[in-house]
Structures are given as structure tokens and as C-alpha cells.
Design an enzyme around this catalytic site. Sequence first.
Site, PDB file in Angstrom:
ATOM      1  N   CYS A   1       9.736   0.767   1.444  1.00 19.32           N
ATOM      2  CA  CYS A   1       9.539  -0.614   1.001  1.00 19.32           C
ATOM      3  C   CYS A   1       9.322  -0.634  -0.505  1.00 19.32           C
ATOM      4  CB  CYS A   1       8.341  -1.224   1.736  1.00 19.32           C
ATOM      5  SG  CYS A   1       8.185  -3.017   1.569  1.00 19.32           S
TER       6      CYS A   1
ATOM      7  N   GLU B   1      -5.078  11.818  -8.306  1.00 24.34           N
ATOM      8  CA  GLU B   1      -5.175  10.365  -8.463  1.00 24.34           C
ATOM      9  C   GLU B   1      -5.185   9.962  -9.931  1.00 24.34           C
ATOM     10  OE1 GLU B   1      -4.679   8.180  -6.318  1.00 24.34           O
ATOM     11  OE2 GLU B   1      -4.687   9.484  -4.575  1.00 24.34           O
TER      12      GLU B   1
END
Length: 300
Positions: free
Chosen positions: A201, A45
Site C-alpha cells: 500500500c 529507528e
Amino acid sequence: MTATTATQTTPASLHTPVIGWFDQHARDLPWRRPEAGAWGVMVSEFMLQQTPVNRVLPVYEQWLARWPRPADLAADPPGEAVRSWGRLGYPRRALRLHGAAQAITERHGGDVPSEHAQLLALPGIGEYTAAAVASFAYRQRHAVLDTNVRRVFARAATGIQYPPNATTAAERKLARALLPDESEQAAQWAAATMELGALVCTAKNEDCTRCPIATQCAWRLAGKPAHQGPPRRGQTYAGTDRQVRGRLLAVLRETVTPVPQSALDAVWEEPVQRARALDGLVADGLVEPLAGGQYRLPLT
DNA sequence: CAAGCGTGGGG
DNA sequence: TCCCCAAGCTT
């Protein structure tokens, strides 16, 4: 029959197709494997904050091989974290990850904390990363709002092409409303919506033919209207302090021996900006000044 | 809260 | 070529 409107979009009507799509199409990324653990998730992360997956992959593997636990990283100098960061960019993240490893070692017995508030208190961890670690590593129920999820929600639920520049209260409220009730399903939903934004997307050239919720997407149903308002602020880079900092740090990463001022002076012509950039690196703790005008990556 | 903070790949 | 963008955080 009931009077249920068959075409209405509800949270539940999105969960099954999106999670089902994720089951079929999720990338096999190392930090998603069980053996990665919470530390692997956390390291990934940090590295993925503003850096694409394909560039993170090799550095992630080296990092986990060298520092398999937080205490291993905490035991080495911060400069080694900066050196191993390589060319991922935004090297302050390396320093913060090192600081987080130290805090985990000192305050949490060497284990990545599972509570959102404790994660948030670690350096380099903000709202998104705290939710991501708690969700991905500990399978908790959190709204995970990164740029991918925000774009998916903006389109599918709100009907606009792009989300606002900064995360808004309305987005958080929407994300909470869409979150599945059960925690494991919520964790799957978080990863799935993020992956959908990353693979299908996308910001440009989205591929609605591959989207599992295309028939429910408010933006598509509205004819995919173009983004309204001012264009996104373009970040100039050439000629900025950031470019100078990058060059200076690249020199210092090359060697463990102190570097003379002259070696740093060679990377940038203009002396005022060059000095300002170096001062900034020292102020940030990324560079350690030594006696005699020499510099190195920080040992402490 | 807008600005600052790296880097490299792709359209 | 140039421009846009990529799992944000801090001040």
C-alpha cells in the site's frame, strides 16, 4: 443465522489477514532478528527516520559492530557518531542518538528503557519512535503511527488516498480503536501494518492485488478517489542552506585532523550563505570551531 | 504549527 | 530531466 452483516469491516476482521500476510511476506531485516535487542531496534529507528531501508542497512551493520551497546557509543566523541552516520542525511540524528546513548548510560544503567515516557524523554525520540521501540523491542501495546501506517489506515478505514500532513487526534483515536487487545498481537499488528504500507500500500503505484484486506478497503471500495486539496509541499533542495551544510559536513567527515577555513570555502561560492551554513552547523553542535580558523567534528 | 533539516533512488 | 518520496524530530 444471525443478522451479522458479513461485509462490515471490524478491527478483528483486519487483524488475521494482515498479520497472516506479514508472517508470509515480512522482509528479513537485521533489526527484526532477536539478537538485535532493544539497542538494535532503537538504532534502526533513528536511522530509518526519513531514510529508506536499503540505504540504512550497511550503516546499521557497521554501527552495531562498532558500538554493540549504548555505553560503547557514549564513550566515543559525538563527532565519531556523525562521521559514522555517513551519507544517511539529517546528521543531527547522529548527534541525538549519541546523546540518547549517554542518557541511557547515565540514567538507565546502560539498558534501553522500556517505558514509553522514558523513551520519549530521550533526545531524538518522539511519539512515533517511542511507540516503535516499546512495541518492537518490548512487545508492548502501543499505537505505532508512522507514515506507512497512517496511509494504510487512511485508505482502508477512512477511504481517502493520503493522510493529513500532520498526525491528527482523529488518527490517534482510530489507531487505538484498531489495536488488538493482547499486547503480543498488538506488536505484530504494528509491524504488519507498517510493512504493508512499505511494500504493498505504497504512496504511488499501490498494488491492491497483493493486499490481504483489499476486499475491505474503504478507499478501493469507493473507486480509489484521487487526493483532494493542495498538493503536498515539495521540498526544494538545490541552492538551499541544507545543501551547503551537506557539503561542508562531507569535507569534515573525511578527516580526523582539523580542516582549514580554505577547505570549507571551496565547497560553495557564495560567501554569505556559506558562512550562515557553517554557523548553523556550529550552533547545532555538528561542527567544532578551533583557534586559527580551523574546524573539525566535535570531540565533546 | 509551519518551517527547517540531507541524501539518493526511481518513475 | 525533474519531481516525488523515504520507519520524524525539534523549535
